[in-house]
Design a protein around this motif. Structure first.
Motif, PDB file in Angstrom:
ATOM      1  N   ASP A 162     -19.550 -22.983 -32.350  1.00 56.58           N
ATOM      2  CA  ASP A 162     -19.303 -22.104 -33.489  1.00 56.58           C
ATOM      3  C   ASP A 162     -19.106 -22.954 -34.746  1.00 56.58           C
ATOM      4  O   ASP A 162     -18.064 -23.598 -34.914  1.00 56.58           O
ATOM      5  N   TYR A 163     -20.079 -22.934 -35.613  1.00 61.39           N
ATOM      6  CA  TYR A 163     -20.064 -23.811 -36.792  1.00 61.39           C
ATOM      7  C   TYR A 163     -18.881 -23.512 -37.708  1.00 61.39           C
ATOM      8  O   TYR A 163     -18.238 -24.423 -38.243  1.00 61.39           O
ATOM      9  N   ASN A 164     -18.580 -22.228 -37.892  1.00 61.59           N
ATOM     10  CA  ASN A 164     -17.486 -21.866 -38.792  1.00 61.59           C
ATOM     11  C   ASN A 164     -16.136 -22.354 -38.277  1.00 61.59           C
ATOM     12  O   ASN A 164     -15.244 -22.651 -39.066  1.00 61.59           O
ATOM     13  N   THR A 165     -15.998 -22.465 -36.959  1.00 61.29           N
ATOM     14  CA  THR A 165     -14.773 -23.024 -36.390  1.00 61.29           C
ATOM     15  C   THR A 165     -14.610 -24.476 -36.829  1.00 61.29           C
ATOM     16  O   THR A 165     -13.512 -24.909 -37.202  1.00 61.29           O
ATOM     17  N   LEU A 166     -15.702 -25.222 -36.795  1.00 60.29           N
ATOM     18  CA  LEU A 166     -15.649 -26.623 -37.210  1.00 60.29           C
ATOM     19  C   LEU A 166     -15.414 -26.750 -38.712  1.00 60.29           C
ATOM     20  O   LEU A 166     -14.734 -27.689 -39.161  1.00 60.29           O
ATOM     21  N   VAL A 167     -15.948 -25.824 -39.491  1.00 62.35           N
ATOM     22  CA  VAL A 167     -15.693 -25.825 -40.939  1.00 62.35           C
ATOM     23  C   VAL A 167     -14.203 -25.610 -41.203  1.00 62.35           C
ATOM     24  O   VAL A 167     -13.593 -26.306 -42.029  1.00 62.35           O
ATOM     25  N   ARG A 168     -13.599 -24.658 -40.499  1.00 64.48           N
ATOM     26  CA  ARG A 168     -12.157 -24.415 -40.677  1.00 64.48           C
ATOM     27  C   ARG A 168     -11.343 -25.627 -40.244  1.00 64.48           C
ATOM     28  O   ARG A 168     -10.342 -25.984 -40.879  1.00 64.48           O
ATOM     29  N   LEU A 169     -11.765 -26.256 -39.160  1.00 68.20           N
ATOM     30  CA  LEU A 169     -11.072 -27.450 -38.688  1.00 68.20           C
ATOM     31  C   LEU A 169     -11.118 -28.556 -39.740  1.00 68.20           C
ATOM     32  O   LEU A 169     -10.099 -29.215 -40.013  1.00 68.20           O
ATOM     33  N   ARG A 170     -12.275 -28.752 -40.339  1.00 63.40           N
ATOM     34  CA  ARG A 170     -12.418 -29.773 -41.372  1.00 63.40           C
ATOM     35  C   ARG A 170     -11.491 -29.487 -42.558  1.00 63.40           C
ATOM     36  O   ARG A 170     -10.888 -30.408 -43.125  1.00 63.40           O
ATOM     37  N   LYS A 171     -11.353 -28.220 -42.936  1.00 63.67           N
ATOM     38  CA  LYS A 171     -10.474 -27.863 -44.049  1.00 63.67           C
ATOM     39  C   LYS A 171      -9.010 -28.136 -43.705  1.00 63.67           C
ATOM     40  O   LYS A 171      -8.219 -28.504 -44.580  1.00 63.67           O
ATOM     41  N   LEU A 172      -8.660 -27.962 -42.434  1.00 71.50           N
ATOM     42  CA  LEU A 172      -7.283 -28.192 -41.997  1.00 71.50           C
ATOM     43  C   LEU A 172      -6.952 -29.679 -41.911  1.00 71.50           C
ATOM     44  O   LEU A 172      -5.809 -30.080 -42.134  1.00 71.50           O
ATOM     45  N   ASP A 173      -7.940 -30.491 -41.561  1.00 69.89           N
ATOM     46  CA  ASP A 173      -7.702 -31.923 -41.374  1.00 69.89           C
ATOM     47  C   ASP A 173      -8.926 -32.696 -41.844  1.00 69.89           C
ATOM     48  O   ASP A 173      -9.942 -32.760 -41.150  1.00 69.89           O
ATOM     49  N   LYS A 174      -8.812 -33.298 -43.014  1.00 68.70           N
ATOM     50  CA  LYS A 174      -9.940 -34.025 -43.583  1.00 68.70           C
ATOM     51  C   LYS A 174     -10.301 -35.259 -42.768  1.00 68.70           C
ATOM     52  O   LYS A 174     -11.411 -35.798 -42.900  1.00 68.70           O
ATOM     53  N   ASN A 175      -9.365 -35.714 -41.932  1.00 65.91           N
ATOM     54  CA  ASN A 175      -9.613 -36.911 -41.125  1.00 65.91           C
ATOM     55  C   ASN A 175     -10.053 -36.602 -39.693  1.00 65.91           C
ATOM     56  O   ASN A 175     -10.263 -37.527 -38.903  1.00 65.91           O
ATOM     57  N   ALA A 176     -10.166 -35.324 -39.366  1.00 66.68           N
ATOM     58  CA  ALA A 176     -10.541 -34.955 -38.004  1.00 66.68           C
ATOM     59  C   ALA A 176     -11.909 -35.519 -37.646  1.00 66.68           C
ATOM     60  O   ALA A 176     -12.840 -35.511 -38.467  1.00 66.68           O
ATOM     61  N   ARG A 177     -12.030 -36.016 -36.436  1.00 66.15           N
ATOM     62  CA  ARG A 177     -13.316 -36.496 -35.932  1.00 66.15           C
ATOM     63  C   ARG A 177     -14.070 -35.303 -35.342  1.00 66.15           C
ATOM     64  O   ARG A 177     -13.551 -34.588 -34.471  1.00 66.15           O
ATOM     65  N   ILE A 178     -15.274 -35.086 -35.807  1.00 68.65           N
ATOM     66  CA  ILE A 178     -16.032 -33.898 -35.414  1.00 68.65           C
ATOM     67  C   ILE A 178     -17.397 -34.286 -34.856  1.00 68.65           C
ATOM     68  O   ILE A 178     -18.091 -35.138 -35.404  1.00 68.65           O
ATOM     69  N   GLY A 179     -17.771 -33.627 -33.763  1.00 64.96           N
ATOM     70  CA  GLY A 179     -19.106 -33.743 -33.202  1.00 64.96           C
ATOM     71  C   GLY A 179     -19.759 -32.375 -33.230  1.00 64.96           C
ATOM     72  O   GLY A 179     -19.183 -31.399 -32.729  1.00 64.96           O
ATOM     73  N   LEU A 180     -20.920 -32.272 -33.828  1.00 66.98           N
ATOM     74  CA  LEU A 180     -21.617 -30.983 -33.913  1.00 66.98           C
ATOM     75  C   LEU A 180     -22.305 -30.695 -32.585  1.00 66.98           C
ATOM     76  O   LEU A 180     -23.252 -31.396 -32.201  1.00 66.98           O
ATOM     77  N   LEU A 181     -21.837 -29.687 -31.883  1.00 67.98           N
ATOM     78  CA  LEU A 181     -22.448 -29.257 -30.632  1.00 67.98           C
ATOM     79  C   LEU A 181     -23.493 -28.209 -30.978  1.00 67.98           C
ATOM     80  O   LEU A 181     -23.176 -27.180 -31.586  1.00 67.98           O
ATOM     81  N   THR A 182     -24.735 -28.480 -30.636  1.00 65.26           N
ATOM     82  CA  THR A 182     -25.807 -27.623 -31.142  1.00 65.26           C
ATOM     83  C   THR A 182     -26.901 -27.375 -30.113  1.00 65.26           C
ATOM     84  O   THR A 182     -27.189 -28.235 -29.277  1.00 65.26           O
TER      85      THR A 182
END
Length: 236
Positions: free
Chosen positions: A142-162
């Motif tokens: 869910d892309y929007n979930t990752l967008v919200r996560l990024r807004k909550l933590d600018k340092n969060a490590r994210i991998g796009l599952l696609t």
């Protein structure tokens, strides 16, 4: 080439259980993948599907159950004689902590099924395992979930599952990796990712020869149910 214990040592133990993660650690795992949901009473549950149908034989939605309810649903276990249940994330963290290199937490939150899931996961890690947070790689379909996560933590490590490769989405998230099914992977995808500083991690690969071919094509890592094949024997 690196490799993640996909839902723990899920070929030898019931997937996403404490036993599966403990067994993966015994086999030498330092990288793990797991999935999280929110229970009815706000607990973070480690389980793949939204329902218990495939694991406990009951079509009960995790989001409609409390932690206490889970004790009514032992998971079907054809691998060992032990009784196993859906664990909470805070129970898994101490199991994977020793020698941990990376913990990939997949946020199961299609269409924002669990409002507040991102906040709950970050809060859990901050409170229960602040040492693990920098080693945590968040992913999800869910892309929007990752967008919200990024807004909550600018340092969060994210991998796009696609399911459909789109490097622009990964770059917009400030992701560090792209995760995809190995059957959709191509050398061209690896080249595009590497040119933009992204790693490519592929699921689910249980054959060492296939893993070698994928590495030669540019894959940086795999998710495997058979972590012992790779860690114990140093196949890759």
């Amino acid at each position: 080439m690196i490799y993640f214990a996909h839902r723990g040592a899920s070929q030898e133990r019931v997937q996403n259980t404490l036993s599966a993660f403990s067994r993966a650690r015994e086999l030498g795992a330092t990288r793990y993948e797991l999935d999280v949901h929110l229970s009815k009473d706000g607990a973070l549950l480690v389980h793949h599907d939204y329902s218990l149908l495939s694991t406990a034989g009951k079509d009960a939605l995790l989001g409609a159950l409390t932690v206490a309810d889970l004790q009514k649903y032992p998971l079907v276990n054809r691998l060992t004689k032990e009784s196993v249940f859906v664990p909470q994330l805070q129970e898994v963290l101490p199991v994977v902590r020793p020698q941990l290199s990376c913990l990939n937490i997949e946020l199961k939150n299609d269409n924002n099924r669990y409002p507040g899931l991102e906040t709950a996961v970050l809060s859990c890690l901050h409170q229960a395992a602040p040492d693990i947070l920098p080693k945590t790689l968040f992913s999800g379909f869910d892309y929007n979930t990752l967008v919200r996560l990024r807004k909550l933590d600018k340092n969060a490590r994210i991998g796009l599952l696609t399911r459909f490769f789109d490097i622009s989405k990964a770059l917009a998230l400030g992701a560090e990796s792209v995760h995809m099914n190995y059957t959709r992977f191509t050398p061209q995808i690896a080249h595009a990712c590497h040119e933009n500083g992204l790693k490519v991690y592929l699921y689910t690969v249980n054959d060492p020869l296939l893993a070698t071919r994928l590495a030669e094509a540019g894959a940086d890592g795999i998710f495997t149910d058979c972590i012992g094949l790779f860690e114990t024997n140093n196949t890759l």
